[in-house]
Motif scaffolding. Structure first.
Motif, PDB file in Angstrom:
ATOM      1  N   UNK A   1     -35.025 -20.243  27.060  1.00  0.00           N
ATOM      2  CA  UNK A   1     -34.588 -19.500  25.064  1.00  0.00           C
ATOM      3  C   UNK A   1     -34.137 -17.906  25.462  1.00  0.00           C
ATOM      4  N   UNK A   2     -33.680 -17.796  26.749  1.00  0.00           N
ATOM      5  CA  UNK A   2     -33.036 -16.575  25.973  1.00  0.00           C
ATOM      6  C   UNK A   2     -32.358 -15.657  25.261  1.00  0.00           C
ATOM      7  N   UNK A   3     -31.590 -16.668  24.210  1.00  0.00           N
ATOM      8  CA  UNK A   3     -30.470 -16.832  23.393  1.00  0.00           C
ATOM      9  C   UNK A   3     -31.496 -16.161  22.085  1.00  0.00           C
ATOM     10  N   UNK A   4     -33.225 -16.068  22.016  1.00  0.00           N
ATOM     11  CA  UNK A   4     -33.634 -15.749  21.014  1.00  0.00           C
ATOM     12  C   UNK A   4     -33.957 -14.510  21.286  1.00  0.00           C
ATOM     13  N   UNK A   5     -33.376 -13.761  22.517  1.00  0.00           N
ATOM     14  CA  UNK A   5     -33.016 -12.480  22.463  1.00  0.00           C
ATOM     15  C   UNK A   5     -31.927 -11.310  20.837  1.00  0.00           C
ATOM     16  N   UNK A   6     -30.851 -12.915  21.011  1.00  0.00           N
ATOM     17  CA  UNK A   6     -30.519 -12.166  20.252  1.00  0.00           C
ATOM     18  C   UNK A   6     -30.888 -12.059  19.035  1.00  0.00           C
ATOM     19  N   UNK A   7     -32.005 -12.612  18.258  1.00  0.00           N
ATOM     20  CA  UNK A   7     -32.329 -12.330  16.709  1.00  0.00           C
ATOM     21  C   UNK A   7     -33.737 -11.877  16.766  1.00  0.00           C
ATOM     22  N   UNK A   8     -34.098 -11.530  18.021  1.00  0.00           N
ATOM     23  CA  UNK A   8     -35.403 -10.300  18.558  1.00  0.00           C
ATOM     24  C   UNK A   8     -35.096  -9.248  16.852  1.00  0.00           C
ATOM     25  N   UNK A   9     -36.632  -8.848  17.007  1.00  0.00           N
ATOM     26  CA  UNK A   9     -37.152  -7.848  16.615  1.00  0.00           C
ATOM     27  C   UNK A   9     -38.056  -7.173  16.568  1.00  0.00           C
ATOM     28  N   UNK A  10     -37.882  -5.919  17.850  1.00  0.00           N
ATOM     29  CA  UNK A  10     -39.287  -5.404  18.496  1.00  0.00           C
ATOM     30  C   UNK A  10     -38.931  -4.189  17.993  1.00  0.00           C
ATOM     31  N   UNK A  11     -38.858  -3.799  17.031  1.00  0.00           N
ATOM     32  CA  UNK A  11     -38.822  -1.856  17.085  1.00  0.00           C
ATOM     33  C   UNK A  11     -37.530  -1.343  17.387  1.00  0.00           C
ATOM     34  N   UNK A  12     -37.449   0.059  17.664  1.00  0.00           N
ATOM     35  CA  UNK A  12     -36.449   1.185  17.919  1.00  0.00           C
ATOM     36  C   UNK A  12     -36.167   1.006  19.394  1.00  0.00           C
ATOM     37  N   UNK A  13     -36.990   1.034  20.552  1.00  0.00           N
ATOM     38  CA  UNK A  13     -36.628   0.318  21.256  1.00  0.00           C
ATOM     39  C   UNK A  13     -36.002  -0.728  22.153  1.00  0.00           C
ATOM     40  N   UNK A  14     -36.237  -1.680  21.538  1.00  0.00           N
ATOM     41  CA  UNK A  14     -35.358  -2.943  21.585  1.00  0.00           C
ATOM     42  C   UNK A  14     -33.691  -3.032  20.963  1.00  0.00           C
ATOM     43  N   UNK A  15     -33.065  -2.207  21.200  1.00  0.00           N
ATOM     44  CA  UNK A  15     -31.505  -1.891  20.958  1.00  0.00           C
ATOM     45  C   UNK A  15     -30.547  -3.770  21.486  1.00  0.00           C
ATOM     46  N   UNK A  16     -29.789  -3.521  20.450  1.00  0.00           N
ATOM     47  CA  UNK A  16     -28.797  -4.557  21.202  1.00  0.00           C
ATOM     48  C   UNK A  16     -28.374  -4.561  22.306  1.00  0.00           C
ATOM     49  N   UNK A  17     -28.310  -3.137  22.820  1.00  0.00           N
ATOM     50  CA  UNK A  17     -27.975  -3.233  24.215  1.00  0.00           C
ATOM     51  C   UNK A  17     -28.629  -3.249  25.145  1.00  0.00           C
ATOM     52  N   UNK A  18     -30.151  -3.198  25.530  1.00  0.00           N
ATOM     53  CA  UNK A  18     -30.942  -3.223  25.472  1.00  0.00           C
ATOM     54  C   UNK A  18     -31.685  -4.631  26.082  1.00  0.00           C
ATOM     55  N   UNK A  19     -31.248  -5.443  24.922  1.00  0.00           N
ATOM     56  CA  UNK A  19     -31.614  -6.343  24.587  1.00  0.00           C
ATOM     57  C   UNK A  19     -30.433  -7.322  25.759  1.00  0.00           C
ATOM     58  N   UNK A  20     -29.109  -6.879  25.539  1.00  0.00           N
ATOM     59  CA  UNK A  20     -28.343  -7.222  26.492  1.00  0.00           C
ATOM     60  C   UNK A  20     -28.274  -7.444  28.113  1.00  0.00           C
ATOM     61  N   UNK A  21     -29.120  -6.736  28.082  1.00  0.00           N
ATOM     62  CA  UNK A  21     -28.769  -6.147  29.339  1.00  0.00           C
ATOM     63  C   UNK A  21     -29.669  -6.679  29.871  1.00  0.00           C
ATOM     64  N   UNK A  22     -30.973  -7.019  28.988  1.00  0.00           N
ATOM     65  CA  UNK A  22     -32.319  -8.081  29.927  1.00  0.00           C
ATOM     66  C   UNK A  22     -31.529  -9.326  30.150  1.00  0.00           C
ATOM     67  N   UNK A  23     -31.066 -10.285  29.009  1.00  0.00           N
ATOM     68  CA  UNK A  23     -30.639 -11.049  29.075  1.00  0.00           C
ATOM     69  C   UNK A  23     -29.703 -11.370  30.653  1.00  0.00           C
ATOM     70  N   UNK A  24     -28.977 -10.163  30.679  1.00  0.00           N
ATOM     71  CA  UNK A  24     -28.108 -10.152  31.621  1.00  0.00           C
ATOM     72  C   UNK A  24     -28.075 -10.423  33.148  1.00  0.00           C
ATOM     73  N   UNK A  25     -29.410  -9.720  32.793  1.00  0.00           N
ATOM     74  CA  UNK A  25     -30.708  -9.409  34.064  1.00  0.00           C
ATOM     75  C   UNK A  25     -31.119 -10.934  34.733  1.00  0.00           C
TER      76      UNK A  25
END
Lengths: 467, 602
Positions: B334-358
């Motif tokens: 369910x990695x695509x759920x990262x696209x919609x997750x809302x976890x505050x300021x530290x969870x930037x779209x770039x960090x989310x993309x980096x997480x999925x890419x890892x």
């Protein structure tokens, strides 16, 4: 009278509509023979109307009144049986998935069985499909949790799979039904602009495409019945696309035989209409201006109801908001006579929880009043009232003749206890009023099905609202 | 009138061809419907539907009419006992009379991703810009987008298919040479003759319908070709592009159609060679069969277990297979759920993309390229991270290619401790309940019933208590205990990670966190920390079985049920020891199983 022995096919007319203006006498040829055999009984119809989040008993008001958040239902007080106390499974996905089946989900995509509208449809029509261009039409704002369709799917086929043509855009719904016809024009009298070469080519392409779908819905296809049913749904959608691309109306292209005289093109949605977005679980539905949500829902309801009046479909559902959604409404909204600003109040789901979990511990009055239930019920009530606006062939309204069930997922304290339901009189089969019942959701739905002529045994304690 | 727009002429031509097709094949199809001339419109009538079947008068239906295409292993009753002598089966005798296909007869529509891959591969062009986004997002039924149970069709879909077909047609129009691989005559001046037209339609049909086009289909789409020529598309590539627009909207393209009728009494039906080729290509490539696979189908090779296995081996060496394994993990976890997750300021779209890419990079590099055992995904102390993600983990800057050791990071062990998973497996509160259910359902293939009414509102511990304290309260009280004891402990090891996977020694309410727990079994398996937990998880037979089950689910495109026990037993029997299995081994075992080449019948 040989000319009336065979109606013109919808496709033939569709093609013709692209070239010539259609004169009134031509309309006669469009009618199927059954229309001429007056009087005719109204067709069997069934609709599921859903609101997410429930109507907690805290807000039912005293006695048998429809007050507070329930006040939007007041105009239907003499036309519906409202049932309080149904015991559902609880939990948003499970309860929403069972809302119209009464059975536990197999999983988040597969219901435990068909929904009640589907059972009524297959019982009433020997082929299992109504003789209308669309089997089941869905319209509403059902934010699509892609992992949890049970939250927003409200019609399930005999396999427990999602059923229906889902549209969450009022403009798309309008154009698929009525094409580019001007508002108020009797359907079928429009003269679309001369087709462009590209439009002609599109028609040729769709001719070839439709032929393929027809084959794969036929006995010769070597496909199973369930597979053919899927292909048939696709064919229905292709036919809608044909009408849309031709700039003409699905009605003029050959709606069902139950088209009412009042069938006419409603006002087209304007460009600023609200369209819901899709998202997955665990996320926010975003900010929505309350007035935009309600007004756009009403526009969609107008189109939906006219689609029924034009006999484009006899079965369908509406979702004012999916179960467990997190919408943050903003702007002023009138909650039972009290104008309040919803900005900053919080998400519908969370405020529902706050209301149910601890309704007296400092939650704002607004939340305790259940603004979201009021807002969603306003939408649900409106679409039902629109169905009540059209007079059927027997002099009663579509709403009065049809089986229309209002349902939700949760009840008291955000649980499956004490869930609120409603059902139309359905041609006199149910008694308007407010009833307190005791029993499971399955008991309730079984009782309704039996009243509608389906096999089964009504549950004790559930029969008070049955005529 | 070829240079002008003459709808009447174009349709008349089409109509004539339709009527000829109807007249020639209706008798075979046994249709009794009247053949209406549709007011001269060329409108196919109900009676004409049968004209599309079989072709060539063989009565095979759905493309089984080709020379060399007929026949398959184990024709007959569709049970293990009916398989040809010498067929290797690993199922127990109890499965001998079980059907080789379960789960009902169904059709699968191409997913958005499969559609885009198919178009790009067939026409040897990049996926047209924006094309995937044109199509509605797929429902992930039972976790996977290719599950037939969630494949709704609505006007939205059909409009998108029309728009996509138009986009593809427009792209082809800019590359006149596109047609030559499908029909050599297209490059000649005879490109619009009847002979070449039929060659073109057959060439396109073979690839887009994934089997030879029937005569009736050639007739129908040939009519479309003629209509295009009459409308001014005077070159073969231009007219053929119109045919492509039609074929891309046809059920033979959008759906994976398999004949679902069988001999009376048969429990299942063996697929023909083209049907096997299609199953194989969409399982291994999420795309259409290539020329080599179609040639193997035409030669009848795919009903030979050895030759089928050779095709599997060939197909697993390509780039497509690597893409598919990454897609598989993306959906399974369910990695695509990262696209919609809302976890505050530290969870930037770039960090989310980096997480999925890892996660996807590790899957591609370690599990696929390096062929590490599948279960090593749970115990690996190495990852591939962006500098920002490494910092998020408290790791030193990664080396070339992003590779970085996690040996010095306590608890950062394996894929379940990737920030991607630790974000999507829970909620904003890093709920032990949700994280435990995630492991139970996705990693162990277990489940529990929905909570009873009212359960979600019960507060057993203060709101500010730690997740562990709340769990302890649930496990100390019935009826909560009976279910929560099965999955809460599966998430205890994750308590040292916050809701976006960063290490924490105290939670948001300043409560200390713990990482010890146990894996619930008949005899619980205790663990003292996250590393122990991962090692124990990798040894749990439920986990290795679950890995195979999910791959099989992905292959069949449906949820597997108790009736599929024999299927899963056969797949397991084709695999080596759990600790040695690679992902490719599991895929090969699934594709090699006789169950893979059977379909349920009605």
């Amino acid at each position: 009278m040989k000319r009336y022995e065979k109606s013109l096919s919808r496709r033939t007319l569709l093609r013709g509509a692209g070239r010539i203006a259609i004169a009134l006498p031509f309309l006669d040829e469009m009618r199927t023979r059954s229309v001429w055999a007056a009087p005719v009984a109204p067709p069997v119809r069934a609709f599921n109307i859903f609101l997410g989040g429930g109507v907690p008993s805290l807000h039912w008001g005293g006695g048998n009144t429809l007050a507070g958040p329930l006040s939007p239902l007041a105009p239907l007080a003499s036309k519906m049986a409202f049932v309080r106390g149904v015991e559902g499974p609880g939990g948003h996905p499970a309860a929403a998935g069972a809302a119209f089946t009464g059975k536990n989900l197999v999983n988040d995509t597969t219901a435990g069985g068909p929904s009640i509208d589907n059972e009524i449809m297959r019982h009433a029509y020997p082929t299992g499909k109504p003789p209308t261009p669309i089997d089941v039409q869905g319209a509403g704002y059902y934010y699509k949790f892609l992992d949890n369709p049970s939250r927003w799917v409200k019609s399930w086929d005999e396999m427990g799979h999602p059923k229906g043509n889902f549209v969450d855009d009022p403009k798309a719904l309008f154009s698929s039904f009525f094409g580019a016809a001007p508002a108020g024009m009797p359907v079928g009298m429009t003269a679309p602009a001369a087709p462009t070469p590209e439009q002609k080519l599109q028609q040729s392409i769709l001719d070839s495409v439709v032929a393929q779908y027809k084959f794969y819905t036929s006995d010769a296809s070597n496909l199973s019945m369930s597979s053919r049913s899927k292909i048939s749904d696709h064919l229905d959608a292709v036919r809608q696309l044909e009408a849309k691309l031709a700039g003409t109306s699905l009605v003029s292209a050959g709606g069902g035989s139950g088209k009412l005289a009042t069938c006419a093109t409603p006002a087209a949605p304007n460009a600023g209409i609200y369209v819901s977005k899709h998202h997955n679980g665990g996320s926010s539905g975003g900010n929505v201006v309350a007035a935009d949500f309600v007004s756009s829902f009403k526009v969609m309801s107008d189109v939906f109801a006219m689609g029924v009046a034009c006999d484009l479909f006899r079965f369908g559902f509406s979702v004012a908001c999916c179960a467990g959604d997190g919408l943050s409404f903003t702007g002023p909204y009138n909650v039972a006579g009290q104008m309040v600003d919803l900005t900053g109040v919080g998400e519908t789901h969370d405020t529902n929880h706050a209301m149910g979990d601890n309704p007296t511990a400092g939650a704002p009055t607004l939340i305790k009043q259940g603004y979201h239930a009021h807002l969603f019920l306003e939408c649900c009530s409106y679409i039902m009232q629109q169905l009540d606006k059209y007079t059927d062939s027997n002099g009663q309204s579509i709403f009065a003749n049809s089986f229309v069930m209002l349902g939700t997922d949760l009840g008291t304290n955000h649980t499956g206890k004490g869930v609120f339901y409603g059902v139309s009189s359905a041609g006199g089969k149910f008694k308007p009023g407010v009833y307190d019942v005791k029993g499971s959701l399955l008991d309730f739905l079984t009782t309704c099905k039996v009243a509608m002529g389906l096999p089964g045994v009504p549950a004790a304690g559930m029969t008070g609202f049955v005529a | 009138m070829r240079s002008g727009i003459d709808r009447t002429n174009a349709l008349s031509s089409n109509a004539l061809r339709m009527m000829v097709a109807v007249a020639s094949l209706t008798a075979w199809a046994g249709c009794t419907g009247a053949i209406s001339h549709g007011g001269g419109s060329g409108d196919p009538t109900p009676g004409s539907a049968g004209s599309q079947a079989g072709g060539s008068g063989t009565g095979g239906g759905l493309g089984s009419s080709m020379t060399g295409a007929a026949g398959a292993a184990g024709a007959g009753s569709g049970t293990v006992s009916s398989l040809p002598p010498g067929t290797t089966m690993t199922t127990t005798p109890a499965c001998a009379n079980a059907p080789l296909a379960t789960g009902g007869a169904y059709v699968r529509r191409l997913t958005r991703w499969e559609y885009a891959n198919t178009v790009a591969d067939l026409f040897k062009m990049p996926v047209p810009t924006g094309l995937p986004e044109l199509l509605p997002a797929d429902i992930r039924a039972n976790g996977f987008s290719n599950d037939f149970a969630g494949q709704l069709v609505s006007l939205e879909h059909v409009s998108a298919y029309s728009g996509s077909a138009d986009a593809v047609g427009a792209a082809l129009a800019k590359a006149p040479a596109w047609l030559t691989p499908f029909a050599t005559c297209a490059a000649t001046t005879q490109g619009t003759t009847a002979v070449c037209r039929d060659q073109i339609v057959r060439g396109l049909g073979l690839h887009l319908f994934r089997r030879p086009a029937t005569d009736a289909e050639v007739m129908s789409f040939g009519g479309l070709f003629d209509a295009a020529v009459a409308a001014g598309m005077t070159t073969a590539p231009a007219a053929a592009a119109v045919v492509v627009r039609g074929m891309l909207q046809a059920p033979q393209f959008l759906y994976r159609l398999e004949r679902q009728a069988a001999a009376p009494g048969a429990a299942a039906r063996a697929l023909d060679n083209y049907e096997i080729a299609t199953r194989l290509s969409y399982f291994l490539w999420s795309s259409a069969p290539d020329d080599a696979l179609l040639a193997a189908a035409q030669a009848g090779d795919l009903t030979s277990p050895d030759k089928l296995r050779a095709q599997v081996t060939r197909m697993l060496t390509g780039a497509h297979a690597r893409d598919v394994i990454q897609r598989y993990f993306r959906e399974w976890l369910s990695l695509d759920d990262l696209d919609d997750a809302n976890r505050g300021a530290a969870f930037t779209p770039q960090l989310a993309a980096d997480m999925k890419k890892e996660t996807l990079d590790v899957v591609g590099a370690d599990l696929w390229d390096a062929k590490h055992p599948l279960l090593s995904m749970f115990t690996s102390k190495s990852t591939i991270a962006s500098p920002a993600l490494a910092k998020h983990y408290g790791l030193p800057a990664p080396g070339a290619g992003g590779r970085v050791s996690t040996a010095t990071a306590p608890g950062r062990t394996g894929i379940l401790t990737h920030a991607s998973v630790l974000t999507v497996d829970g909620d904003a509160d890093a709920s032990i309940v949700l994280r435990g259910l995630y492991v139970m359902r996705k990693i162990m293939c277990g489940d529990v019933p929905a909570p009873p009414p009212g359960a979600t509102s019960v507060m057993l511990a203060p709101a500010t208590a730690s997740q562990r304290v709340k769990s302890d309260a649930r496990l100390a009280m019935q009826p909560c205990q009976s279910c929560h004891s099965q999955f809460d402990p599966l998430a205890y090891a994750f308590e040292p990670f916050d809701n976006i996977g960063a290490l924490q020694t105290k939670d948001v309410n300043n409560n200390p966190v713990k990482s010890d727990g146990w894996i619930p079994m008949a005899t619980n398996v205790p663990y003292t920390a996250t590393d122990d937990y991962m090692a124990a998880l990798a040894k749990d037979p439920r986990v290795s079985d679950c890995m195979a089950k999910h791959v099989a689910q992905f292959a069949w495109g449906r949820a597997l049920e108790s009736a599929d026990a024999c299927l899963l037993e056969d797949v397991r029997g084709r695999l080596g020891a759990p600790g040695t299995r690679t992902f490719a081994d599991v895929v090969t075992a699934v594709a090699s199983s006789p169950y893979f080449i059977y379909t349920a019948v009605q």
